[in-house]
Write a protein that holds these residues in place. Structure first.
Motif, short mmCIF file in Angstrom:
data_model
loop_
_atom_site.label_atom_id
_atom_site.label_comp_id
_atom_site.label_asym_id
_atom_site.label_seq_id
_atom_site.Cartn_x
_atom_site.Cartn_y
_atom_site.Cartn_z
N ASP A 147 1.04 -1.23 -0.06
CA ASP A 147 0.10 -0.04 -0.15
C ASP A 147 0.96 1.23 -0.12
N GLU A 148 0.56 2.18 -0.84
CA GLU A 148 1.03 3.52 -0.91
C GLU A 148 0.17 4.36 -0.25
N THR A 149 0.88 5.29 0.61
CA THR A 149 0.13 6.62 1.08
C THR A 149 0.96 8.02 0.65
N VAL A 150 0.18 8.97 0.22
CA VAL A 150 0.83 10.12 -0.36
C VAL A 150 0.45 11.02 0.71
N ILE A 151 1.60 11.79 1.23
CA ILE A 151 1.34 12.67 2.43
C ILE A 151 1.71 14.26 1.94
N GLN A 152 0.91 15.14 2.07
CA GLN A 152 1.24 16.76 1.75
C GLN A 152 0.53 17.29 2.86
N HIS A 153 1.44 18.35 3.46
CA HIS A 153 0.83 19.16 4.44
C HIS A 153 0.30 18.56 5.61
N GLY A 154 0.64 17.33 5.85
CA GLY A 154 0.30 16.77 6.97
C GLY A 154 -0.93 15.57 6.68
N ALA A 155 -1.62 16.11 5.54
CA ALA A 155 -2.73 15.03 5.29
C ALA A 155 -2.36 13.89 4.46
N GLU A 156 -2.81 12.74 4.78
CA GLU A 156 -2.46 11.42 4.12
C GLU A 156 -3.71 11.00 3.28
N PHE A 157 -3.20 10.60 1.97
CA PHE A 157 -4.13 10.06 1.07
C PHE A 157 -3.67 8.54 0.58
N ASN A 158 -4.27 7.65 1.22
CA ASN A 158 -3.97 6.17 0.83
C ASN A 158 -4.28 5.58 -0.45
N LEU A 159 -3.49 5.15 -1.19
CA LEU A 159 -3.72 4.55 -2.51
C LEU A 159 -4.25 3.15 -2.60
N GLY A 160 -3.99 2.41 -1.43
CA GLY A 160 -4.44 0.99 -1.48
C GLY A 160 -5.84 0.74 -1.50
N ILE A 161 -6.16 -0.41 -1.34
CA ILE A 161 -7.65 -0.95 -1.27
C ILE A 161 -7.64 -2.43 -1.06
N HIS A 162 -8.52 -2.50 -0.04
CA HIS A 162 -8.62 -3.96 0.47
C HIS A 162 -10.29 -4.13 0.92
N ARG A 163 -10.77 -5.32 0.71
CA ARG A 163 -12.15 -5.57 0.94
C ARG A 163 -12.17 -6.22 2.45
N TYR A 164 -12.98 -5.75 3.41
CA TYR A 164 -13.12 -6.26 4.64
C TYR A 164 -14.70 -6.93 4.83
N ALA A 165 -14.82 -7.37 5.92
CA ALA A 165 -16.16 -8.06 6.07
C ALA A 165 -17.38 -6.82 6.05
N GLY A 166 -18.49 -7.23 5.72
CA GLY A 166 -19.61 -6.40 5.31
C GLY A 166 -19.28 -5.64 4.31
N ILE A 174 -9.67 -9.78 6.14
CA ILE A 174 -9.57 -9.24 4.51
C ILE A 174 -10.18 -10.32 3.87
N GLU A 175 -11.16 -9.80 2.85
CA GLU A 175 -12.03 -10.71 2.12
C GLU A 175 -11.56 -10.63 0.74
N TYR A 176 -11.61 -11.88 0.03
CA TYR A 176 -11.40 -12.17 -1.51
C TYR A 176 -12.90 -12.35 -1.89
N LEU A 177 -13.48 -11.32 -2.71
CA LEU A 177 -14.60 -11.17 -3.22
C LEU A 177 -15.02 -12.30 -4.29
N GLN A 178 -14.29 -12.76 -5.10
CA GLN A 178 -14.48 -13.83 -6.23
C GLN A 178 -14.61 -15.29 -5.41
N ASP A 179 -13.75 -15.31 -4.35
CA ASP A 179 -13.67 -16.67 -3.61
C ASP A 179 -15.15 -16.76 -2.86
N LEU A 180 -15.58 -15.70 -2.22
CA LEU A 180 -16.65 -15.66 -1.67
C LEU A 180 -17.80 -15.90 -2.67
N GLN A 181 -17.91 -15.42 -3.70
CA GLN A 181 -18.95 -15.63 -4.69
C GLN A 181 -19.03 -16.91 -5.34
#
Length: 653
Positions: free
Chosen positions: A67-86, A208-215
């Protein structure tokens, strides 16, 4: 214009981007695979998947994501993506994606406020190592970037949970760290082309969930271990290159290496180049002077039948006859060991399947068409060895009837052909006795042996093969011809299986056929009317009460549907070859339409490649291995066949 390009609207639409994935491999069995959004949707996906021979012969997921996070002026922007329960996606880095293209290497462009960041992923062609190049294309303020590795260290077929067996230690190496979660695994080296700050903060990310395995009804939830994170500044125009694998590298060479590997790639600028690139991904060189084709990704190993069916397309059809020789020369000693009943030490699995040797002869026949002189020097004697082995009854499950010159096999309790799905240990499609494609291949082998003998001026040998083929051809027609105009699928004792299946296609497509022209045309008409589908040739006619057009239901229901209705792209090459042999230039329009339909699949499932099989009815969803050697190889061979006919048409022949 990019051939494999996906814009912002497609990328932020998870209903679209989660179901399309990108694959990169080396030639040692390792790969990188994830959805184009960056979110893993199956347990088989990850940034670094590799064999660990000290443990077993399976592939293992080492690095799941980064996962990558871009930080500018103390603000964090996370470029990653994960699926969790629900059905919860966190973070939601896909919303920052502005473009993804895969023409050369997978490249994602992110925009976060005034920051524009490029991310390119490269898999080393020779090592179990992944490289990622980050380029800051634009920024109006000081920018920091943080990297967080999600580790798994598990078999790809299994999931992991938080546990106290993890070795949380690490050691500093040049511009990075190395760590190893469990004993028996290799160290994982994570390095950069400039020195980062590593903050040790071990933690587990749970559920962490894997959508296609779930389906699909498979296991789908796990915990991943994060040892901490790397952090460093990045300036406009600067490149940061990350390297991770099972060896430590000289980080000063990363930029040069990345450029070198990029220039080696053939741009995926059209259908042919996509198939060509995909064919190279199946190459498997586990050790020096051992060359194989993997059957496909993500879970397949080297399977004998698959290799010999895919081999001509993956080598000869992309003008790589030397690669054909390397793989055939690797296989022949192991085939000889099998025929001499010696223990096998080969990576070639299922070598004892009864039709494997028949497909070996067919593959060598394709090489004969391209390189006759080399064939005569290297392989003609081996063809005779196979024929003698079968004729003398030495194969454990292939019996020659001397009176009819036809081959029979026992398949009531074990799968013997390419239709090899099993339910509770029994064949889902039991085929036993005289199988139609086995005997089409056998007739072709006898006629090919006759052709070789005549070329070598061995007239008596040629006459013997000619007589045997004549007997086999007459017996074939007597046994398999159905009064309705097609061929029985198999004959077992007094039972003649009437199901309309594609296995009769080989009696028309192979270089030598036992059928007369009118009989061939009748067979092709049946296949065209009942088995031809958008993404392949159906494994069973829709008129059968066993027919299943969709790969759905319970696990056993899907196994039953596998060869009772699913469509297989690899059969297109034999269909096109048969169709053009019968109808010549007038058949080109149909052949072209088939290839155009398959080109449309380049942006679906595993982009730039072709899956194992598809639903027979709309929406023609792909299933099975998402990059499959037989599908890719045979479509390449189909393109070569069409090209030759088109050239003849242009030349007015």
């Amino acid at each position: 214009m990019s051939y494999l390009k996906f814009d912002k609207d497609l990328m932020i639409n998870l209903e679209y981007s989660l179901y399309r994935n990108v694959l990169r491999t080396n030639r040692r069995g390792a790969y990188q695979n994830t959805s184009i959004s960056g979110c893993n949707t199956t347990k088989y996906q990850g940034l670094l998947v590799m064999p660990v021979p000290y443990l077993d012969d399976e592939n293992h997921l080492i690095l799941s994501s980064f996962d990558e996070t871009v930080i500018q002026h103390g603000a964090e922007f996370n470029l990653g993506i994960h699926r969790y329960a629900g059905d919860n996606y966190n973070p939601k880095g896909h919303k920052y994606i502005r473009e993804f293209n895969c023409d050369s290497v997978p490249k994602t462009i992110y925009r976060v406020g005034g920051v524009i960041l490029s991310k390119e992923i490269m898999f080393s062609s020779k090592e179990n190592r992944l490289m990622i190049r980050y380029t800051l294309l634009d920024a109006h303020s000081p920018t920091t970037i943080r990297f967080k590795p999600f580790l798994a260290f598990r078999k790809i077929s299994q999931l992991t949970r938080e546990n106290d067996q993890v070795d949380k230690s690490y050691r500093e190496v040049e511009n990075g760290i190395s760590t190893c979660m469990y004993f028996g695994y290799p160290e994982l080296f994570m390095q950069f082309n400039k020195k980062p700050e590593f903050v040790y903060h071990p933690d587990w990310y749970r559920d962490i969930e894997y959508l296609q395995d779930l389906q699909s009804g498979d296991t789908f939830q796990e915990d991943l271990y994060v040892p901490g994170y790397f952090e460093m500044s990045i300036t406009k125009g600067e490149e940061i290159i990350f390297s991770t694998g099972d060896i430590m590298v000289d980080t000063s060479t990363l930029a040069k290496e990345f450029d070198y590997e990029t220039h080696k790639r053939t741009p995926r600028s059209n259908f042919y180049n996509c198939l060509k690139n995909s064919s190279h991904q199946f190459y498997y060189i586990p050790q020096k002077d051992e060359y194989y084709l993997l059957a496909g990704y993500p879970w397949f190993k080297v399977r004998a039948r698959d290799q010999f069916i895919a081999l001509p397309g993956c080598t000869l059809s992309v003008d790589k006859p030397q690669d054909f020789e390397l793989m055939m020369d690797t296989a022949i000693p192991h085939l000889r060991d099998f025929m001499k009943d010696k223990p096998s030490k080969s990576y070639l699995k299922q070598i004892d399947d009864p039709d494997v040797l028949l497909w070996v002869i067919w593959a060598l026949q394709q090489f004969w068409k391209e390189k006759k002189d080399i064939f005569l020097e290297k392989y003609s004697d081996f063809i005779n060895e196979i024929i003698d082995y079968i004729t003398t009854g030495k194969h454990p499950n292939l019996v020659l009837d001397q009176e009819t010159e036809l081959l029979s096999t026992y398949g009531r309790d074990v799968s013997v052909s390419w239709m090899n799905a099993s339910i509770d240990g029994k064949p889902a499609v039991p085929r036993s006795g005289y199988l139609v494609e086995f005997n089409a291949l056998w007739y072709n082998a006898l006629k090919f042996s006759e052709e070789i003998a005549r070329t070598k001026n061995k007239d008596k040998v040629a006459s013997d093969f000619e007589e045997r083929a004549r007997l086999a051809g007459n017996s074939f027609k007597e046994l398999f011809l159905n009064p309705a105009g097609y061929l029985y699928d198999y004959v077992d004792g007094n039972y003649k299986d009437p199901d309309v299946r594609p296995n009769m296609l080989f009696a028309v497509s192979l270089p030598y056929s036992p059928l007369e022209r009118g009989q061939k045309k009748s067979v092709i008409d049946f296949i065209t009317k009942e088995l031809l589908a958008a993404c392949g040739i159906r494994s069973l006619t829709p008129k059968s009460d066993k027919f299943r057009p969709h790969y759905t239901g319970t696990e056993n229901e899907k196994k039953f549907a596998y060869f009772n209705g699913m469509s297989f792209p690899w059969l297109f090459a034999h269909y096109i070859e048969a169709y053009l042999n019968l109808f010549h230039m007038s058949g080109l329009s149909l052949a072209d339409r088939i290839m155009v339909e398959m080109e449309g699949q380049m942006q679906n499932d595993c982009i730039g490649s072709i899956s194992e099989f598809y639903d027979s009815h709309p929406p023609f969803i792909a299933h099975g291995g998402y990059s499959f050697a037989m599908s890719v190889g045979e479509l390449l061979r189909a393109q070569r066949i069409i090209s030759r006919y088109s050239t003849e048409l242009e030349n007015g022949r």
